[in-house]
Design an enzyme around this catalytic site. Structure first.
Site, short mmCIF file in Angstrom:
data_model
loop_
_atom_site.label_atom_id
_atom_site.label_comp_id
_atom_site.label_asym_id
_atom_site.label_seq_id
_atom_site.Cartn_x
_atom_site.Cartn_y
_atom_site.Cartn_z
N ASP A 28 6.03 -0.93 -0.98
CA ASP A 28 4.63 -0.57 -0.83
C ASP A 28 4.53 0.47 0.30
OD1 ASP A 28 1.80 -0.74 -1.12
OD2 ASP A 28 1.72 -2.15 0.54
N ASP A 30 1.21 1.59 2.53
CA ASP A 30 0.40 1.31 3.71
C ASP A 30 0.69 -0.07 4.28
OD1 ASP A 30 -0.78 3.76 3.37
OD2 ASP A 30 -2.54 2.98 2.32
#
Length: 495
Positions: A28, A30
């Protein structure tokens, strides 16, 4: 907590599943790969490119909220509508704007992410960015990192003028949509999810983490803390050294929480005086080197470090790390286990990784508290480890001179002298200017380090004298049965 699955932990994993297909590593973006959110960076780029004319009211507050609690349903609803807002905009202009801030995003990558990348590359797994952020915005960043693939939300484009048409191509890459997109990528590249890893902070990535054979939770949002505990998924932090733990939800490193109580005023049985702690750099890689006189030394060093507002990684003897409860706590607080009997370079590598990530490492080059006559030798001798680390990393070497700690906790005692309250001995901790490291000879640089430490001690420390029998006895551990005449043979070697 489960062990951290990176190259500095021993671990076993299936390279392939029963189907024979290899796995991949999906990250992922952020709050996982990056420190915080990329949205503010992209927003700045959009405004600079003229793609956005004004700031959304409360925009910075929204980013702060995201950095604190992670993804929310309202924020994802807005992200889903972004394709509509982009309708009619030039795709090439978006791509140019993304390219202009790619280096800013690279600077936001968590300091220990690269070591995890290295582990996967060594084991032959492709590294894939899996994010809700639009593909055209994150592709330049992924290219800068040398990633092998990007799974991201894709906007539809008009064939005639290369502008966005306001629609999505494929799923909105979030929650179950991210899992669907990852599965599609995996099928296209003959990757088996059972043999794969997935890294995320968000509870909304639970479908993806549940689908891979090796889910890893990174910097979990408050809801993911409970999900990870319930499912027994390993949790790591990529902004601190392996094994270091943070207080859940608060995100504060356990050591920093402990250091808030590490003050001279908290120790009534010693008059601790710390001088020139401001000479320790506030940021960047630092090797803190000190002489070793007592079991009380680590506590005094912690008080020195507390004044900097930083955390420190300390190398310690394996005997400490082998003690139940104490050992895991030492690791969680940033300790690095050293087993000198093996000759392994792993502790040095772990320390170098911490320094390369901008952290501070504390070392006592003498290795152990000198015993007997060696304790009173005016010329300090050190092992080469600190100098080797300085050569490997270019870190700043800052000396600390400790004096009087043996009066609080002598080697001959199993516990400190806790009742010296009315006549507390004076303990001095003096920080010096950085040592000039030439970088040509570890032996000569080690001697420079020890000379710098010695210069910070009181004048009597540099004068040879004959200790009394009582002073000698205080330098031996309880039950000592060794030969005092051979204690000089225990002086530091070259490791």
């Amino acid at each position: 907590m489960a062990k951290r699955p990176d190259s500095r932990d021993e671990h076993t994993s299936d390279e392939t599943s029963d189907s024979g297909s290899a796995g991949a590593a999906f990250f992922d973006l952020d709050r996982t790969l990056l420190r915080g959110a990329s949205g503010e960076v992209f927003s700045d780029a959009m405004r600079a490119a003229g793609l956005v004319s004004r700031t959304i009211p409360g925009e910075k507050l929204l980013y702060q909220l995201f950095n604190t609690v992670g993804e929310t349903l309202p924020s994802m609803a807005l992200a889903r509508q972004a394709a509509t807002f982009a309708k009619g905009r030039s795709r090439a202009t978006f791509q140019e704007a993304a390219d202009s801030v790619a280096d800013r995003l690279v600077d936001m990558v968590q300091p220990f992410a690269e070591s995890v990348f290295a582990m996967h590359r060594d084991e032959g797994r492709p590294i894939v960015l899996a994010t809700t952020t639009p593909y055209d915005l994150v592709k330049p960043f992924a290219d800068r990192l040398g990633l092998d693939g990007v799974v991201a939300t894709r906007y539809g484009v008009e064939d005639d003028d290369d502008t966005y048409n306001g629609a999505l191509v494929g799923p909105f890459v979030w929650s179950t949509g991210k899992l669907a997109a990852v599965r599609e990528w995996a099928d296209e590249h003959d990757v088996d999810l059972v043999a794969s890893y997935a890294y995320s902070d968000s509870v909304y990535d639970t479908p993806l983490l549940a689908a891979v054979g090796h889910p890893v939770v990174v910097n979990p949002d408050p809801r993911m803390v409970f999900m990870a505990a319930a499912r027994r998924w390993p949790t790591i932090e990529l902004d601190v050294a392996p094994g270091v733990r943070k207080v859940p939800v608060l995100g504060m490193e356990l050591q920093k929480l402990a250091l808030t109580f590490s003050r001279p005023s908290m120790v009534p049985y010693a008059d601790i005086r710390i001088r020139h702690a401001d000479k320790i750099p506030a940021e960047g890689p630092v090797i803190l080197v000190a002489n070793h006189r007592s079991y009380f030394d680590p506590m005094v060093i912690s008080m020195v470090v507390a004044k900097t507002g930083r955390a420190v990684r300390s190398l310690g003897k394996k005997e400490v790390f082998d003690v139940p409860v104490v050992g895991p706590l030492a690791t969680a607080m940033g300790g690095i286990r050293v087993d000198r009997g093996t000759g392994s370079d792993e502790p040095l590598k772990a320390a170098a990784d911490a320094l390369n990530a901008g952290e501070m490492v504390a070392i006592m080059p003498e290795g152990t508290i000198p015993r007997g006559p060696a304790f009173f030798e005016p010329k300090l001798q050190g092992r080469w480890g600190a100098a080797r680390l300085a050569h490997m990393t270019g870190a700043t070497v800052v000396p600390v001179g400790l004096w009087g700690t043996e009066l609080v906790w002598p080697r001959s005692s199993r516990v400190p002298k806790l009742f010296n309250v009315t006549d507390a001995p004076t303990v001095l901790a003096t920080v010096g200017d950085p040592v000039e490291i030439k970088g040509k000879s570890v032996d000569k640089d080690t001697k420079r380090i020890m000379k710098a430490i010695s210069a910070l001690l009181p004048p009597e420390a540099r004068v040879r004298r004959e200790p009394t029998p009582e002073e000698l006895a205080a330098t031996y551990p309880p039950g000592y049965q060794g030969d005092p005449d051979k204690e000089n043979e225990r002086r530091p070697g070259t490791d």
